[in-house]
Design an enzyme around this catalytic site. Structure first.
Site, mmCIF file in Angstrom:
data_model
loop_
_atom_site.group_PDB
_atom_site.id
_atom_site.type_symbol
_atom_site.label_atom_id
_atom_site.label_comp_id
_atom_site.label_asym_id
_atom_site.label_seq_id
_atom_site.Cartn_x
_atom_site.Cartn_y
_atom_site.Cartn_z
ATOM 1 C CG ASN A 9 35.257 54.527 37.630
ATOM 2 O OD1 ASN A 9 35.975 55.503 37.444
ATOM 3 N ND2 ASN A 9 34.225 54.533 38.472
ATOM 4 C CD1 TRP A 10 41.709 52.934 35.886
ATOM 5 C CD2 TRP A 10 43.056 54.554 35.110
ATOM 6 N NE1 TRP A 10 42.612 52.357 35.022
ATOM 7 C CE2 TRP A 10 43.453 53.323 34.533
ATOM 8 C CE3 TRP A 10 43.760 55.709 34.758
ATOM 9 C CZ2 TRP A 10 44.525 53.238 33.637
ATOM 10 C CZ3 TRP A 10 44.811 55.615 33.870
ATOM 11 C CH2 TRP A 10 45.187 54.387 33.316
ATOM 12 C CE LYS A 11 35.273 53.368 41.697
ATOM 13 N NZ LYS A 11 34.570 52.745 42.780
ATOM 14 C CG HIS A 96 30.188 55.679 40.111
ATOM 15 N ND1 HIS A 96 30.365 55.628 41.480
ATOM 16 C CD2 HIS A 96 30.769 54.570 39.612
ATOM 17 C CE1 HIS A 96 31.035 54.527 41.782
ATOM 18 N NE2 HIS A 96 31.292 53.858 40.664
ATOM 19 C CD GLU A 98 32.930 55.642 44.123
ATOM 20 O OE1 GLU A 98 33.597 56.193 43.227
ATOM 21 O OE2 GLU A 98 33.129 54.456 44.487
ATOM 22 C CD GLU A 165 29.423 50.341 39.423
ATOM 23 O OE1 GLU A 165 30.435 49.822 38.969
ATOM 24 O OE2 GLU A 165 29.450 51.409 40.068
ATOM 25 N N GLY A 171 33.982 48.169 46.000
ATOM 26 C CA GLY A 171 35.201 48.349 46.785
ATOM 27 C C GLY A 171 35.233 47.563 48.084
ATOM 28 C CB SER A 204 33.979 43.347 44.660
ATOM 29 O OG SER A 204 34.007 44.324 45.689
ATOM 30 N N GLY A 225 36.396 48.899 39.127
ATOM 31 C CA GLY A 225 37.106 49.963 39.832
ATOM 32 C C GLY A 225 38.518 49.533 40.175
ATOM 33 N N GLY A 226 38.723 49.119 41.422
ATOM 34 C CA GLY A 226 40.055 48.811 41.939
ATOM 35 C C GLY A 226 40.896 47.900 41.052
HETATM 36 O O1 LIG Z 1 32.860 51.950 38.837
HETATM 37 C C1 LIG Z 1 33.270 50.942 39.400
HETATM 38 C C2 LIG Z 1 32.690 50.470 40.613
HETATM 39 O O2 LIG Z 1 32.461 51.482 41.525
HETATM 40 C C3 LIG Z 1 33.279 49.216 41.170
HETATM 41 O O3 LIG Z 1 34.411 49.461 41.968
HETATM 42 P P1 LIG Z 1 35.248 48.195 42.543
HETATM 43 O O4 LIG Z 1 35.515 47.321 41.351
HETATM 44 O O5 LIG Z 1 36.465 48.779 43.132
HETATM 45 O O6 LIG Z 1 34.348 47.516 43.515
#
Ligand SMILES: O=C[C@H](O)COP(=O)(O)O
Length: 241
Positions: A9-11, A96, A98, A165, A171, A204, A225-226
């Protein structure tokens, strides 16, 4: 048998140029990836078209990060299912944390988006999970069961992925202990009518913890994510041992 789905997920990261640069580093690393692993990149809307052309013929599926429930209409800032499927998008993240936290997403709108995604031929990745406060108060199980009950009304469980999640792990570098993630994912599975829904862990996930996460029997993949933003790191995650 349950499918393994590894999704990035590149957000709100990566311009088109940056997404192309990522692919140049990432695609060659997939040569050793077992074919039964579904690899998905959920990218910003502006990256979808170009990536769609470049991913054609590769193992990687394209995903979006939101979908509206109407086919079209006066909904400024939203995107519809047909707009996504027309350019080759196969998956979409729905609910999600967010979106729930910053954009007013509720279980009602999550449910509408899930059904619309399926109606227009997309596979939704439904995100559920508790805050730190809810976990500390011993409310994790109730919260997740309630989210599932509300979000999954009239949703087809044969075309669905769920991501557990825990919000406090997103994050933060504070990964949920793998056995605990496995336990909660088992709880999620016990609430479903289809036991073969792939259930991912997210929060994470990194190259240095992916092997331990994927060794858990209930965990069918990850939502990253990151660590999905960097080609070599995400390649290590996709090619977990
Ligand atoms: O969609 C992915 C998640 O929000 C996880 O993000 P993260 O891997 O940066 O903790």
């Amino acid at each position: 048998m349950r499918k393994i789905v590894i999704a990035g997920n590149w957000k709100m990261f990566k311009t088109q140029a940056e997404s192309q640069e990522f692919l140049q580093g990432f695609l060659p690393t997939l040569q050793e990836t077992p074919e039964e692993r579904e690899v998905v990149l959920c990218v910003p809307f502006t990256d979808l078209s170009a990536l769609s052309m470049n991913l054609h013929g590769s193992l990687v599926q394209l995903g979006a990060q939101n979908v509206h429930w109407e086919e079209s209409g006066a909904y400024t800032g939203e995107i519809s299912g047909p707009m996504l499927t027309e350019i080759g998008v196969r998956y979409v993240i729905v609910g999600h944390s967010e979106r729930r936290q910053y954009f007013g997403e509720t279980d009602t709108t999550v449910n509408l988006r899930l059904k619309a995604a399926q109606k227009y031929g997309l596979t939704p990745i439904l995100c559920v999970g508790e805050t730190k406060q809810q976990r500390d108060a011993g409310e994790t199980e109730l919260l997740i069961i309630t989210q599932l009950e509300k979000d999954l009304v009239d949703v087809d469980q044969t075309n669905l992925v769920i991501a557990y999640e825990p919000i406090w792990a997103i994050g933060t570098g504070d990964t949920c202990e793998t056995k605990e993630a496995n336990r909660v994912i088992g709880l999620i599975r016990s609430q479903l009518t289809n036991p073969n829904v792939p259930i991912q862990y997210g929060g994470s996930v990194k190259p240095n913890n992916i092997d331990e996460i994927m060794a858990q029997p209930e965990i069918d993949g990850v939502l990253v994510g990151g660590a999905s933003l960097e080609a070599a790191g995400f390649a290590r995650i996709v090619n977990y041992k």
